[in-house]
Design a protein around this motif. Sequence first.
Motif, PDB file in Angstrom:
ATOM      1  N   PHE A 192       0.737  -1.055   0.039  1.00 24.49           N
ATOM      2  CA  PHE A 192      -0.017  -0.513   0.265  1.00 24.49           C
ATOM      3  C   PHE A 192       0.823   1.504   0.137  1.00 24.49           C
ATOM      4  N   ALA A 193       2.895   1.227   0.014  1.00 26.56           N
ATOM      5  CA  ALA A 193       3.235   2.905   0.001  1.00 26.56           C
ATOM      6  C   ALA A 193       4.250   2.031   0.330  1.00 26.56           C
ATOM      7  N   ILE A 194       5.057   3.223  -0.511  1.00 22.02           N
ATOM      8  CA  ILE A 194       6.990   2.511   0.031  1.00 22.02           C
ATOM      9  C   ILE A 194       7.134   2.447   1.163  1.00 22.02           C
ATOM     10  N   ARG A 195       8.353   1.922   1.233  1.00 19.95           N
ATOM     11  CA  ARG A 195       9.091   1.503   2.086  1.00 19.95           C
ATOM     12  C   ARG A 195      10.038   3.193   2.693  1.00 19.95           C
ATOM     13  N   GLN A 196       9.531   3.219   4.218  1.00 14.86           N
ATOM     14  CA  GLN A 196      10.446   4.460   4.324  1.00 14.86           C
ATOM     15  C   GLN A 196      11.085   4.307   5.453  1.00 14.86           C
ATOM     16  N   ALA A 197      12.708   4.948   5.642  1.00  7.93           N
ATOM     17  CA  ALA A 197      13.396   4.327   6.961  1.00  7.93           C
ATOM     18  C   ALA A 197      12.815   5.107   8.184  1.00  7.93           C
ATOM     19  N   VAL A 198      12.765   4.206   8.963  1.00 10.95           N
ATOM     20  CA  VAL A 198      11.944   5.201  10.541  1.00 10.95           C
ATOM     21  C   VAL A 198      13.264   4.606  11.426  1.00 10.95           C
ATOM     22  N   PRO A 199      13.858   5.664  12.021  1.00 13.79           N
ATOM     23  CA  PRO A 199      14.684   5.453  13.005  1.00 13.79           C
ATOM     24  C   PRO A 199      13.677   4.718  13.878  1.00 13.79           C
ATOM     25  N   ASP A 200      14.763   4.768  14.935  1.00 14.43           N
ATOM     26  CA  ASP A 200      14.908   3.774  15.887  1.00 14.43           C
ATOM     27  C   ASP A 200      13.673   4.848  16.787  1.00 14.43           C
ATOM     28  N   ARG A 201      14.620   5.991  17.307  1.00 14.01           N
ATOM     29  CA  ARG A 201      13.318   6.724  18.326  1.00 14.01           C
ATOM     30  C   ARG A 201      12.336   7.073  18.013  1.00 14.01           C
ATOM     31  N   VAL A 202      12.378   6.947  16.730  1.00 18.09           N
ATOM     32  CA  VAL A 202      10.484   6.855  16.756  1.00 18.09           C
ATOM     33  C   VAL A 202       9.774   5.594  16.924  1.00 18.09           C
ATOM     34  N   VAL A 203      10.621   4.836  16.165  1.00 16.12           N
ATOM     35  CA  VAL A 203      10.318   3.151  16.748  1.00 16.12           C
ATOM     36  C   VAL A 203       9.851   2.960  17.779  1.00 16.12           C
ATOM     37  N   ALA A 204      10.522   3.673  19.040  1.00 14.62           N
ATOM     38  CA  ALA A 204      10.226   3.646  20.703  1.00 14.62           C
ATOM     39  C   ALA A 204       9.309   4.322  21.167  1.00 14.62           C
ATOM     40  N   ALA A 205       9.594   4.959  20.579  1.00 18.46           N
ATOM     41  CA  ALA A 205       8.038   6.128  21.016  1.00 18.46           C
ATOM     42  C   ALA A 205       6.845   5.934  20.572  1.00 18.46           C
ATOM     43  N   TYR A 206       7.246   5.326  19.635  1.00 19.19           N
ATOM     44  CA  TYR A 206       5.261   4.882  18.578  1.00 19.19           C
ATOM     45  C   TYR A 206       5.444   2.908  19.862  1.00 19.19           C
ATOM     46  N   GLU A 207       6.191   2.686  20.201  1.00 19.03           N
ATOM     47  CA  GLU A 207       6.179   1.337  20.864  1.00 19.03           C
ATOM     48  C   GLU A 207       5.442   2.136  22.453  1.00 19.03           C
ATOM     49  N   ARG A 208       6.198   2.846  22.920  1.00 20.16           N
ATOM     50  CA  ARG A 208       5.947   3.127  24.063  1.00 20.16           C
ATOM     51  C   ARG A 208       4.608   3.337  24.030  1.00 20.16           C
ATOM     52  N   LEU A 209       3.655   4.704  22.661  1.00 20.25           N
ATOM     53  CA  LEU A 209       2.514   4.837  23.249  1.00 20.25           C
ATOM     54  C   LEU A 209       1.396   3.794  23.082  1.00 20.25           C
ATOM     55  N   ARG A 210       1.727   2.847  21.992  1.00 21.68           N
ATOM     56  CA  ARG A 210       0.910   1.737  21.985  1.00 21.68           C
ATOM     57  C   ARG A 210       0.623   0.768  23.606  1.00 21.68           C
ATOM     58  N   THR A 211       2.423   0.434  24.504  1.00 21.81           N
ATOM     59  CA  THR A 211       1.445   0.433  25.372  1.00 21.81           C
ATOM     60  C   THR A 211       0.934   0.900  26.179  1.00 21.81           C
ATOM     61  N   ALA A 212       1.321   2.012  26.216  1.00 24.95           N
ATOM     62  CA  ALA A 212       0.597   3.015  26.882  1.00 24.95           C
ATOM     63  C   ALA A 212      -1.030   3.298  27.064  1.00 24.95           C
ATOM     64  N   GLY A 213      -1.041   3.064  25.027  1.00 20.66           N
ATOM     65  CA  GLY A 213      -3.206   2.620  25.327  1.00 20.66           C
ATOM     66  C   GLY A 213      -3.577   3.665  24.559  1.00 20.66           C
ATOM     67  N   PHE A 214      -2.390   3.859  23.704  1.00 19.18           N
ATOM     68  CA  PHE A 214      -2.895   4.839  22.458  1.00 19.18           C
ATOM     69  C   PHE A 214      -3.353   3.875  21.244  1.00 19.18           C
ATOM     70  N   THR A 215      -3.952   3.750  21.179  1.00 19.59           N
ATOM     71  CA  THR A 215      -4.491   2.364  20.061  1.00 19.59           C
ATOM     72  C   THR A 215      -6.297   2.669  19.459  1.00 19.59           C
ATOM     73  N   SER A 216      -7.136   3.039  19.765  1.00 21.01           N
ATOM     74  CA  SER A 216      -8.263   2.761  19.091  1.00 21.01           C
ATOM     75  C   SER A 216      -8.431   2.882  18.424  1.00 21.01           C
ATOM     76  N   ARG A 217      -6.993   3.751  17.077  1.00 21.61           N
ATOM     77  CA  ARG A 217      -7.337   4.373  15.340  1.00 21.61           C
ATOM     78  C   ARG A 217      -6.298   3.168  14.659  1.00 21.61           C
ATOM     79  N   CYS A 218      -5.429   1.954  15.638  1.00 20.74           N
ATOM     80  CA  CYS A 218      -4.926   1.214  14.842  1.00 20.74           C
ATOM     81  C   CYS A 218      -4.951  -0.071  14.630  1.00 20.74           C
ATOM     82  N   LEU A 219      -5.052  -1.024  13.457  1.00 19.22           N
ATOM     83  CA  LEU A 219      -5.039  -1.836  12.926  1.00 19.22           C
ATOM     84  C   LEU A 219      -5.037  -2.776  13.711  1.00 19.22           C
ATOM     85  N   PRO A 220      -5.629  -3.853  13.640  1.00 16.77           N
ATOM     86  CA  PRO A 220      -6.139  -5.362  14.757  1.00 16.77           C
ATOM     87  C   PRO A 220      -4.372  -6.200  14.453  1.00 16.77           C
ATOM     88  N   ASP A 221      -4.104  -6.605  15.897  1.00 21.88           N
ATOM     89  CA  ASP A 221      -2.513  -6.907  15.087  1.00 21.88           C
ATOM     90  C   ASP A 221      -2.552  -8.079  14.420  1.00 21.88           C
TER      91      ASP A 221
END
Length: 216
Positions: A187-216
Amino acid sequence: MISAEVWADAQVLWDYQRMGHELRPCSVGIGLGSHDLGVADVTADLYHRGMFPLIVFTGATSRTTEARMPRGEAEHYRDRALGLGVPASVILVEPNARNTGENISFSRDLLEKHGVDITSALLVSKPYEERRAYATARKLWPTVDIVSASSPMTLMEYVDGLGNAQLVLDMLVGAQQRLLVYPAQGFAIRQAVPDRVVAAYERLRTAGFTSRCLPD
């Protein structure tokens, strides 16, 4: 109460999503449908600044917009642009798209139907959707030069304007998830995602900010 750590992680995602493209004249401006009428405001401003001679507003409705934009996002965007002095003759409306991929594909098809030769497109989106809009367009419309733009407002200005911090953070996380998983799905081209961005994203998911996420 949202902690300082959560806001810091949200800022990381916000900054990553903003692409910082230098604006330049394009064949068409495409306002991508959403709950945010500010997209129409920015599109109208860029038209008046001579960035494109033609506008496509694209979007049906979603669960966020069905009550506030009952005639469809693209139609409400058009009304807003007309109120800001954009001539009706330069606006095309694409009323059926329900996701970013359809925004791009249906706008492309509409322009082809009208016989418009497109070599470049300036995509106008919500600030936290710039990068996903760009990645999607590059995948689905590879022959066209893509510029991505949005309102220059800060994260806190956006939250204050919407009046719903939880929703903005959920949407930030959802947008980031799609950037991570959509390339493998075509659906999209692949782009470089810095580690700090991935880490911030994962912490926010763990914190429960997931209502607009796709199902795993």
